[in-house]
Design a protein around this motif. Structure first.
Motif: not given
Lengths: 306, 283
Positions: B213, B216-217, B257, B261
């Motif tokens: 995560l 991805a951020s 994603i 996750v």
């Protein structure tokens, strides 16, 4: 208790100093503040004069010590972009971030506890399975993606709410929901686990044996005790949300400290970056301190252990 | 507890494991699975909707982005970035955190003070903010993303191992090997580490979800793996300006994603429940 508080207070400056060293060193890597301040057209002569004026010709650790001394008196340098004291630029944005963090946290706490209680009440049913599944999925959701999807539906398609900015309450809705989604699932699962654990205690068995209706056992006896870890978690999360709302602030162009920090990084406005990071770290450290003290007040075991 | 028993008793573990295995296979076999080159542009076929819609193009199963690149192929190759970052960060931060936690917990004294104060300092700033500041300074590159995320996540391992070691230290079997004159490294590796291994595996799984995560951020903010490399967060970011005309450009990478996750979290949570007897009956 006084000794515990005193000892915890003494620990406050250490993380702040370490964080400030890292950030101070990092922004120096990006470039010489004198060059950044004067711009491309400055002559070497002008740069050297400003370096001397600002003390940039000194070794970096001397510069750092002087920075800390001045920062302690509220002087964190001047913003290269806004040409004003960096601290003032940061403090101006604080209320926005605080407002967003508060509404996000309240929303998450309210929804998390309510869903957690409902899920426990109907434990083992399909409803419970669905709610737990939803929370587990929520924990895996990238919140920038949720933000983007919320904008698509509520701002662009339905046009109920503005896409970005700040001003009236309608601007606050989507950012708060996005930020809340980040911690709500955890809050729900925490409430549920705490409740299930408490429901096995003897006083709950006694309450049931007295013939009290299950609803009363849950709300009057179990919930009050189960909420302790949830309240402690809320305290710890406020500080984290103050610093962790960066991405939400960027998606919704919310004028908070997070957005300012990112903009200042890209603008190479080093004094603002350092000031923003130190102020955020200070708030987080103080929030953690307040949460710890509150916990110690409620639970004497913590005082003795520490 | 044997793996077979965990798999039989906990529904989350097999589901999570299946997701992780599928994503790993997709990443490893990306070159064979992807119908297109993830970087190949086909400008006449830009922003094609998914194949099953009325205007869809059969060549682009999940549609194409605004440079005419195949979304499905980019998602398939994107799995590589997510997994490399996830595994790399866990390996690095796990090694650093576990080592420091073992030493600080067993040695005590100044080692304890230094390691734990460093871990405290990192808690004073959310990992993602620190990661943003560092990557913005040192430059967005795959290796930098791994280093930065490892730098921000070692304290999680250090803390857990530290408190486990502190309680193990007083136990008889450890005291016995101290008395027998075993070296510190032998005690830590042969007696203490096997006893905290289960906890470390659980933390590793849960941290891996968070790391993916976080990557991805960072990519969403333009601070992750630089374009044109197909990273899931970057794809969501590129597509968000065309959300209204081409929602598929953000929806599918976002789902990739989410599912990855979700699977990893399920695995971590399931293992935690299976290994912590207190949690087993609370379901």
């Amino acid at each position: 208790m006084t000794r515990y508080v005193a000892r915890r207070l003494l620990q406050v400056p250490v993380p702040l100093l370490l964080i400030s060293i890292v950030v101070f060193a990092l922004v120096r890597i990006t470039g010489d503040p004198a060059v950044l301040y004067l711009g491309q057209d400055a002559t070497p002569e002008q740069i050297r004069t400003l370096q001397q004026q600002l003390g940039l010709d000194q070794p970096i650790w001397i510069q750092y010590v002087r920075y800390v001394r001045q920062a302690a008196q509220g002087d964190m340098g001047r913003s290269l972009r806004y040409r004003r004291p960096a601290l003032a630029v940061v403090v101006e944005r604080l209320p926005f971030t605080a407002l967003l963090a508060t509404t996000g946290l309240l929303l998450a706490a309210l929804a998390g506890v309510v869903i957690g209680v409902v899920s426990t009440r109907y434990r083992g049913t399909w409803g419970d399975v669905f709610l737990v599944g939803l929370s587990v999925t929520g924990q895996a959701m990238p919140n920038f993606w949720l933000g983007v999807v919320l904008v698509l539906f509520f701002a662009v398609r339905l046009q109920w709410l503005p896409t970005s900015g700040a001003g009236e309450w309608r601007h606050l809705v989507l950012p708060s929901v996005t930020l809340a989604s980040f911690i709500m699932p955890h809050m729900m699962l925490l409430t549920r686990t705490a409740l299930l654990e408490v429901m096995q205690d003897q006083y709950v068995t006694v309450a049931r044996a007295k013939g009290l209706p299950e609803r009363r056992v849950l709300y009057r006896h179990a919930l009050r005790n189960a909420l302790n870890p949830v309240v402690a978690y809320v305290g710890l999360q406020f500080g984290n949300l103050m610093g962790g709302s960066v991405i939400t602030e960027i998606i919704f162009a919310w004028p908070g400290v997070g957005q300012l920090t990112i903009q200042s990084i890209f603008n190479r406005d080093a004094p603002v970056v350092v000031a923003a990071v130190i102020i955020l770290a200070l708030i987080i450290v103080l929030c953690n301190l307040a949460a710890d003290i509150a916990n110690a007040l409620v639970d004497p075991r913590i005082r003795i252990q520490a | 507890m044997a793996l077979g028993r965990i798999l039989r008793h906990n529904r989350n573990v097999p589901v999570g494991m299946a997701v992780l295995i599928i994503v790993t296979l997709v990443a490893v076999l990306a070159s064979w699975l992807a119908p297109h080159d993830p970087l190949e542009q086909d400008l006449p076929a830009r922003l094609q909707p998914p194949a099953w819609t009325a205007e869809g193009d059969r060549r682009y199963l999940l549609g194409s982005d605004d440079l005419g690149r195949d979304i499905l192929s980019r998602i398939i190759f994107g799995a590589r970035i997510s997994l490399v970052v996830g595994l790399g960060v866990i390996a690095l931060s796990g090694t650093i955190g576990v080592t420091l936690g073992l030493v600080a917990g067993f040695r005590g004294g100044w080692a304890d003070t230094v390691v734990m104060r460093l871990a405290d300092a990192q808690q004073a700033l959310p990992g993602i903010l620190l990661a943003i500041i560092i990557t913005a300074t040192v430059g967005a590159r795959l290796s930098n993303v791994v280093l930065v995320l490892a730098f921000t996540s070692w304290p999680v391992f250090a803390r857990i191992v530290y408190s486990a070691v502190r309680s193990l230290k007083e136990r008889e079997f450890v005291q016995a090997s101290v008395a027998a004159g075993a070296s510190v490294s032998r005690i830590l590796l042969r007696h203490v580490l096997p006893n905290v291994a289960a906890t470390i595996i659980v933390i590793a799984a849960l941290q891996m979800g968070r790391t993916i995560l976080a990557e991805a951020s960072l990519s969403f903010l333009g601070l992750g793996v630089p374009p044109p490399a197909p990273s899931w967060g970057g794809m969501v970011s590129e597509g968000r300006h065309r959300l209204l005309v081409a929602p598929w450009t953000t929806t599918y990478p976002g789902l990739a994603i989410l599912v990855t996750v979700w699977g990893i979290n399920l695995l971590g949570d399931g293992l935690r429940q299976a290994l912590d007897p207190r949690l087993r009956h609370l379901r």
